[in-house]
Design an enzyme around this catalytic site. Structure first.
Site, PDB file in Angstrom:
ATOM      1  N   THR A 189      29.342  26.299  49.793  1.00  0.00           N
ATOM      2  CA  THR A 189      30.259  27.419  49.552  1.00  0.00           C
ATOM      3  C   THR A 189      29.667  28.674  50.193  1.00  0.00           C
ATOM      4  O   THR A 189      28.461  28.737  50.436  1.00  0.00           O
ATOM      5  CB  THR A 189      30.439  27.658  48.048  1.00  0.00           C
ATOM      6  OG1 THR A 189      29.142  27.915  47.502  1.00  0.00           O
ATOM      7  CG2 THR A 189      31.040  26.445  47.359  1.00  0.00           C
ATOM      8  N   GLU A 333      35.447  23.272  47.306  1.00  0.00           N
ATOM      9  CA  GLU A 333      35.290  22.244  46.273  1.00  0.00           C
ATOM     10  C   GLU A 333      36.463  21.258  46.244  1.00  0.00           C
ATOM     11  O   GLU A 333      36.420  20.252  45.554  1.00  0.00           O
ATOM     12  CB  GLU A 333      35.165  22.926  44.896  1.00  0.00           C
ATOM     13  CG  GLU A 333      33.873  23.699  44.693  1.00  0.00           C
ATOM     14  CD  GLU A 333      33.913  25.120  45.250  1.00  0.00           C
ATOM     15  OE1 GLU A 333      34.719  25.399  46.160  1.00  0.00           O
ATOM     16  OE2 GLU A 333      33.118  25.953  44.773  1.00  0.00           O
ATOM     17  N   LYS A 440      41.709  45.381  35.168  1.00  0.00           N
ATOM     18  CA  LYS A 440      42.245  45.467  33.813  1.00  0.00           C
ATOM     19  C   LYS A 440      42.377  46.927  33.401  1.00  0.00           C
ATOM     20  O   LYS A 440      41.397  47.617  33.184  1.00  0.00           O
ATOM     21  CB  LYS A 440      41.353  44.723  32.825  1.00  0.00           C
ATOM     22  CG  LYS A 440      42.050  44.562  31.482  1.00  0.00           C
ATOM     23  CD  LYS A 440      41.456  43.443  30.668  1.00  0.00           C
ATOM     24  CE  LYS A 440      42.411  43.054  29.541  1.00  0.00           C
ATOM     25  NZ  LYS A 440      41.820  42.111  28.614  1.00  0.00           N
ATOM     26  N   TRP A 445      46.742  43.505  32.962  1.00  0.00           N
ATOM     27  CA  TRP A 445      46.114  43.019  34.187  1.00  0.00           C
ATOM     28  C   TRP A 445      46.897  43.493  35.402  1.00  0.00           C
ATOM     29  O   TRP A 445      48.121  43.419  35.432  1.00  0.00           O
ATOM     30  CB  TRP A 445      46.095  41.488  34.201  1.00  0.00           C
ATOM     31  CG  TRP A 445      45.209  40.874  33.169  1.00  0.00           C
ATOM     32  CD1 TRP A 445      45.605  40.230  32.040  1.00  0.00           C
ATOM     33  CD2 TRP A 445      43.783  40.852  33.164  1.00  0.00           C
ATOM     34  NE1 TRP A 445      44.506  39.798  31.336  1.00  0.00           N
ATOM     35  CE2 TRP A 445      43.373  40.161  32.000  1.00  0.00           C
ATOM     36  CE3 TRP A 445      42.797  41.340  34.021  1.00  0.00           C
ATOM     37  CZ2 TRP A 445      42.042  39.956  31.670  1.00  0.00           C
ATOM     38  CZ3 TRP A 445      41.466  41.130  33.701  1.00  0.00           C
ATOM     39  CH2 TRP A 445      41.104  40.452  32.540  1.00  0.00           C
TER      40      TRP A 445
HETATM   41  P1  AMP Z   1      36.449  28.846  50.122  1.00  0.00           P
HETATM   42  O1  AMP Z   1      35.743  27.882  49.223  1.00  0.00           O
HETATM   43  O2  AMP Z   1      35.534  29.690  50.935  1.00  0.00           O
HETATM   44  O3  AMP Z   1      37.469  28.144  50.941  1.00  0.00           O
HETATM   45  O4  AMP Z   1      37.225  29.891  49.198  1.00  0.00           O
HETATM   46  C1  AMP Z   1      38.142  29.467  48.229  1.00  0.00           C
HETATM   47  C2  AMP Z   1      38.842  30.659  47.622  1.00  0.00           C
HETATM   48  O5  AMP Z   1      39.654  31.315  48.609  1.00  0.00           O
HETATM   49  C3  AMP Z   1      39.820  30.276  46.537  1.00  0.00           C
HETATM   50  O6  AMP Z   1      39.188  30.078  45.292  1.00  0.00           O
HETATM   51  C4  AMP Z   1      40.761  31.469  46.540  1.00  0.00           C
HETATM   52  O7  AMP Z   1      40.225  32.550  45.798  1.00  0.00           O
HETATM   53  C5  AMP Z   1      40.818  31.857  47.993  1.00  0.00           C
HETATM   54  N1  AMP Z   1      42.009  31.265  48.624  1.00  0.00           N
HETATM   55  C6  AMP Z   1      42.101  30.085  49.268  1.00  0.00           C
HETATM   56  N2  AMP Z   1      43.347  29.880  49.718  1.00  0.00           N
HETATM   57  C7  AMP Z   1      44.087  30.950  49.364  1.00  0.00           C
HETATM   58  C8  AMP Z   1      45.456  31.337  49.530  1.00  0.00           C
HETATM   59  N3  AMP Z   1      46.329  30.579  50.181  1.00  0.00           N
HETATM   60  N4  AMP Z   1      45.849  32.528  49.017  1.00  0.00           N
HETATM   61  C9  AMP Z   1      44.971  33.310  48.354  1.00  0.00           C
HETATM   62  N5  AMP Z   1      43.682  33.017  48.175  1.00  0.00           N
HETATM   63  C10 AMP Z   1      43.230  31.848  48.662  1.00  0.00           C
END
Ligand code: AMP
Length: 541
Positions: A189, A333, A440, A445
């Site tokens: 990550t 994940e 918040k 929210w």
């Molecule tokens: P990553 O593991 O770097 O791919 O990041 C995942 C995170 O990116 C998710 O938990 C979301 O917070 C954000 N994310 C992924 N896809 C989207 C989407 N289509 N719209 C908004 N946020 C997203």
């Protein structure tokens, strides 16, 4: 039971074997660092991946051992995907945009035996190699002999030339067969908080995810498609596109290092891409380039967007330019795709405005995984209004982090995403925020995504980010930071005025800061932690 269907292991090698046999002459396009375009095809990629498999064995790589890549999107990186996993080793894609400290941490945590690196990224390897003594046995430069750079590595770590290795080695006669639940890929990550955490993909999970990406209501890949993954192959396997494209027999166009808007547009148009995947920041940059240059998309029809929210106003502008933007949501994940935005009978009946609203949400759950939103009382209703913490589970969702057994996955496999959202009656998920980014105010929210969506609909705004700032009366209040479009100079008052009637008064940002740029992290997301440090700290301006 006699007469039952045949069963084979779902192995990644099966994807490239199929592509080589049935789409052998389909083109794979790679743009090199000097801008040159090289072309190969699936048949050649498979032979070279088989050579790589042999070469890895000759270098002593054992099944289950980790082999890292530090590379941009290219045919050679694609060969690594198949060659490493093909012999049962684990391909650990490392994000070169992370700090050297994190890169060293990842390579040490994964205990990578070899690192395959682009020549341009070799200085990073040279810098971290001294910290990897004992585990790292060699570095393979993804280049022909003539392009081998000078590089000093600590004693005990050998330097190899990729093309020389392949030329010296006979291909495997056939791919080995092993259990489909064998580890195939390891991606960490981005680690915006704390150390990066490893997610270990299996052959089975990768294959099922790739298959899902060929569904008509997801990426819907076809043999006649020409797919350009702008999303890097070091980020969640470029969202699985390098696996689903060969499965469908689609062409892959691999952009290398030149990821500025002008270069990307030239590649999209010059190579007749029909579908491309990238984070919103990339699409925002390309849109700004189109606005300024007056150029247009030649063949691009579909965009896959994820990683952060793609603003509704920009979707409308892309639609006007003939390109449909589809939101997909997921995480490292979850391989990553869990929801995809495609219409249902109830949504195609909506008027154009409401359809656009629908298109701007993160989509509905695809077969193979499941999603729910929960609060302290359990699963929240699918009413499009009750907010909950989003959780998912399924065939391509992690059961735990690599070598971190304490991962907070519930007994029924629900993985807490850290995202907050609502689910409507049709099962469409709208993400309101990351848990830590919600604002918040006075017990209510406020969704930073909703605020940002409104801000970028303003004709003078290119990019926007909303964060919480501490407030004595309300607890927190929203602060909006906007980057103006080229040649425009909006005032904070004009931006604030734009919110009237678009959102409840109490959620309109109290302050608007005009900035030259926003900080972005290693995967293109706006770094809210950095914005909070700059603007929300007690001593902030
Ligand atoms: P990553 O593991 O770097 O791919 O990041 C995942 C995170 O990116 C998710 O938990 C979301 O917070 C954000 N994310 C992924 N896809 C989207 C989407 N289509 N719209 C908004 N946020 C997203």
């Amino acid at each position: 039971m006699q007469g039952l269907m045949q069963r084979g292991e779902l192995l990644i090698s099966g994807i490239i074997r199929h592509a080589a046999r049935h789409h052998g002459t389909t083109e794979i396009v790679s743009r090199r660092d000097d801008g040159r375009i090289d072309r190969t095809d699936y048949a050649a990629i498979e032979v070279r991946a088989c050579r790589l498999g042999s070469a890895l064995r000759a270098l002593g790589v054992q099944p289950g051992e980790r082999v890292a890549t530090l590379a941009m999107n290219s045919d050679r990186h694609l060969e690594c995907y198949f060659g490493i996993s093909g012999i049962g080793a684990v391909c650990n894609t490392i994000n070169p945009r992370l700090s050297q400290d994190d890169i060293a941490y990842i390579a040490a945590h994964a205990e990578d035996a070899l690192i395959f690196a682009d020549p341009a990224l070799l200085p990073i390897v040279a810098a971290v190699a001294p910290k990897l003594g004992g585990m790292l046995r060699g570095v393979v430069v993804l280049a022909p002999p003539a392009e081998m750079p000078e590089c000093r590595l600590p004693a005990g770590i050998a330097l190899h030339c990729y093309e020389t290795l392949l030329a010296q080695t006979a291909p495997l006669p056939e791919w080995p067969v092993f259990d489909e639940n064998t580890a195939a890929g390891l991606c960490y990550t981005s680690g915006t908080t704390g150390r990066p955490k490893g997610v270990l993909y299996s052959h089975r999970s990768t294959l099922l995810h790739a298959m899902m990406m060929t569904f008509a209501d997801t990426a819907g890949l076809r043999a006649v498609d020409r797919v350009l993954p702008i999303v890097p192959m070091f980020h969640v396997n470029a969202w699985g596109l390098p696996f689903s494209a060969p499965m469908a027999g689609a062409t892959l166009i691999l952009p290398g290092r030149q990821l500025d808007p002008a270069s990307l547009l030239a590649l999209l148009n010059g190579e007749r891409a029909t579908l491309a995947g990238g984070v919103p920041t990339v699409w925002l940059g390309i849109l700004n380039h189109l606005r300024q240059s007056g150029e247009s998309f030649a063949t691009l029809r579909r965009v896959m967007s994820g990683g952060s929210a793609f603003p509704r106003a920009l979707m409308a502008e892309y639609a006007a330019r003939g390109v449909h933007v589809a939101h997909a949501w997921g995480m490292t994940e979850s391989s990553p795709v869990v929801t995809w935005n495609a219409p249902k009978p109830a949504t195609v009946a909506l008027d154009a405005d409401a359809q656009l609203d629908q298109q701007a949400c993160q989509g509905r759950t695809v077969f193979g995984v499941d999603v729910r939103a929960v609060n302290d009382a359990g699963e929240v209703p699918w009413d499009g209004a009750t907010q909950g913490n989003l959780e998912f589970r399924g065939h391509w969702v992690a059961s735990a982090y690599y070598r971190q057994p304490e991962t907070a996955v519930g007994p029924e496999g629900w993985f807490p995403t850290g995202d907050v959202g609502v689910i409507d009656a049709e099962g469409f998920v709208t993400l309101t925020d990351r848990t830590k980014d919600l604002i918040k105010s006075g017990g209510e929210w406020i969704s930073s995504i909703a605020i940002e969506n409104i801000a970028v609909a303003h004709p003078d705004v290119a990019e926007a980010a909303a964060i919480a700032v501490p407030d004595a009366k309300w607890g927190e209040r929203p602060l909006l930071i906007v980057v103006p479009r080229e040649g425009r100079s909006p005032t904070p008052e004009a931006i604030r005025g734009f919110f009237a009637g678009r959102t409840p008064n109490w959620s309109v940002p109290d302050r608007v800061i005009i900035a030259d740029s926003l900080p972005h992290g290693a995967t293109g997301k706006v770094l809210k932690t950095e914005l909070r440090r700059r603007y929300a700290a007690p001593d902030a301006p």
